[in-house]
Design a protein around this motif. Structure first.
Motif, short mmCIF file in Angstrom:
data_model
loop_
_atom_site.label_atom_id
_atom_site.label_comp_id
_atom_site.label_asym_id
_atom_site.label_seq_id
_atom_site.Cartn_x
_atom_site.Cartn_y
_atom_site.Cartn_z
N TRP A 103 0.82 -1.21 0.00
CA TRP A 103 0.00 0.00 0.00
C TRP A 103 0.85 1.26 0.00
CZ3 TRP A 103 -5.15 0.38 -0.69
CH2 TRP A 103 -5.76 1.61 -0.43
N THR A 104 1.99 1.23 0.68
CA THR A 104 2.81 2.43 0.84
C THR A 104 4.01 2.49 -0.08
OG1 THR A 104 4.10 1.37 2.61
CG2 THR A 104 2.15 2.61 3.27
N ALA A 105 4.25 1.45 -0.87
CA ALA A 105 5.43 1.42 -1.73
C ALA A 105 5.40 2.57 -2.73
CB ALA A 105 5.51 0.07 -2.46
N ARG A 106 6.49 3.34 -2.76
CA ARG A 106 6.59 4.47 -3.68
C ARG A 106 7.74 4.31 -4.68
NH1 ARG A 106 6.81 9.65 0.03
NH2 ARG A 106 8.39 8.34 1.04
N GLY A 107 8.54 3.28 -4.50
CA GLY A 107 9.65 3.06 -5.40
C GLY A 107 10.89 3.81 -4.94
N GLY A 108 12.00 3.47 -5.54
CA GLY A 108 13.27 4.10 -5.20
C GLY A 108 14.39 3.43 -5.96
N ALA A 109 15.54 4.10 -6.03
CA ALA A 109 16.65 3.55 -6.79
C ALA A 109 17.96 3.68 -6.03
CB ALA A 109 16.76 4.25 -8.15
N ASN A 110 17.89 3.76 -4.70
CA ASN A 110 19.12 3.84 -3.93
C ASN A 110 19.24 2.64 -3.00
OD1 ASN A 110 17.61 4.46 -1.47
ND2 ASN A 110 17.35 6.51 -2.35
N ILE A 111 20.40 2.49 -2.41
CA ILE A 111 20.68 1.33 -1.57
C ILE A 111 19.77 1.30 -0.36
CG2 ILE A 111 22.43 0.34 -0.03
CD1 ILE A 111 24.52 1.11 -2.11
N GLY A 112 19.57 2.45 0.25
CA GLY A 112 18.72 2.52 1.43
C GLY A 112 17.31 2.04 1.18
N TYR A 113 16.77 2.35 -0.01
CA TYR A 113 15.41 1.92 -0.33
C TYR A 113 15.31 0.40 -0.37
CZ TYR A 113 11.40 0.67 -3.18
OH TYR A 113 10.25 0.07 -3.64
N PHE A 114 16.26 -0.26 -1.03
CA PHE A 114 16.18 -1.71 -1.18
C PHE A 114 16.48 -2.44 0.14
CE2 PHE A 114 16.73 -0.42 -5.62
CZ PHE A 114 15.68 -1.12 -6.20
N ILE A 115 17.35 -1.88 0.96
CA ILE A 115 17.58 -2.47 2.28
C ILE A 115 16.32 -2.34 3.12
CG2 ILE A 115 18.84 -2.19 4.45
CD1 ILE A 115 21.33 -1.63 2.85
N GLY A 116 15.66 -1.17 3.03
CA GLY A 116 14.41 -0.98 3.77
C GLY A 116 13.32 -1.91 3.28
N LEU A 117 13.26 -2.15 1.97
CA LEU A 117 12.27 -3.08 1.42
C LEU A 117 12.49 -4.48 1.97
CD1 LEU A 117 10.02 -3.81 -0.59
CD2 LEU A 117 11.77 -4.04 -2.36
N ALA A 118 13.75 -4.90 2.03
CA ALA A 118 14.06 -6.23 2.57
C ALA A 118 13.70 -6.31 4.05
CB ALA A 118 15.54 -6.54 2.36
N GLU A 119 14.01 -5.27 4.81
CA GLU A 119 13.68 -5.26 6.24
C GLU A 119 12.18 -5.34 6.46
OE1 GLU A 119 15.51 -1.74 7.72
OE2 GLU A 119 17.49 -2.68 7.96
#
Length: 248
Positions: A103-119
């Motif tokens: 519901w809240t996913a907005r996308g991103g292209a940096n390392i922090g975004y993908f680490i946060g997605l995994a968490e």
């Protein structure tokens, strides 16, 4: 009530007392608890208290992270999971986490975004970005540098200080990362996500155990949900590789 204060529903006694104080003055409608009008208002107070309790409980339903009665509605509105996850096989907390993430996913292209997605999916990961060797720019020998969280650093050429992607000097080092690597030019478009929390399944004997010569001594299940979600969101021009175990 300020916006920061939680909504607290009134109980039957509080509603009844407030209703009695609102009665017009006079001997016809006494405001005592033992009066006839109080007996009549008690039934009304019970019903209104239940409405307020339900209203308070419904405040949790407006956020998928705390929803219970409406979790099915959240999933219906979101539609079929793009990675094929069947909500009926998940626990309530897993369903909440998945619904909130979608519901809240907005996308991103940096390392922090993908680490946060995994968490958000319950995984502990690190990300490594290899850099190809460039003549005239790179150097030979030991070019490894300490990196926090195994993230490829940027180099402040003026001060020769290792800094992170925000320009903040790195003080603690938990991994060593080669500054350059021998490889094709398009290596710069490759990145590696290492899953550190993949559960291990050990060989067991007994009726429900493994079969000697067939089943391995230990195996791990790939994080198929994580792989799917990350691959769907990665920059299209990049090549993503998943690794399991220790930081790459």
């Amino acid at each position: 009530m300020s916006a920061a204060e939680p909504y607290v529903p009134r109980d039957e006694a509080e509603i009844l007392d407030e209703a009695l104080t609102l009665l017009p003055p006079g001997w016809l409608l006494p405001r005592t608890r033992d009066s006839m009008i109080a007996a009549v208002l008690t039934a009304w107070a019970d019903g209104l208290a239940e409405v307020e309790r339900r209203a308070a409980a419904f405040l949790d339903e407006i956020d998928p992270r705390t929803a219970t009665d409406t979790i099915d509605d959240w999933e219906r509105v979101l539609g079929r999971d793009p990675c094929g996850v069947d909500p009926t096989t998940l626990s309530l907390q897993q369903r909440r986490t998945l619904a909130h993430q979608r519901w809240t996913a907005r996308g991103g292209a940096n390392i922090g975004y993908f680490i946060g997605l995994a968490e958000a999916l319950g995984y502990d990961v690190t990300i490594t970005e290899p850099r190809p060797f460039e003549c005239g720019v790179s150097s030979v020998g030991d070019t490894s540098v300490p990196v926090a969280n195994a993230i490829a650093p940027l180099l402040d050429s003026d001060a020769a200080t290792i800094v992170d992607e925000d320009g903040v000097p790195l003080e603690a080092a938990v991994a060593v990362y080669p500054r350059w690597e021998i490889g094709p030019e398009d290596l710069r478009f490759t990145w590696i996500m290492t899953v550190l929390s993949a559960p291990l399944v050990w060989f067991r004997t007994g009726g429900d155990g493994g079969e000697c010569g067939v089943d391995p001594m230990v195996r791990f299940d790939a994080a198929t949900d994580l792989e799917c979600y990350v691959r769907r969101r990665k920059p299209a021009h990049t090549d993503l590789t998943f690794s399991y175990g220790t930081a790459a």
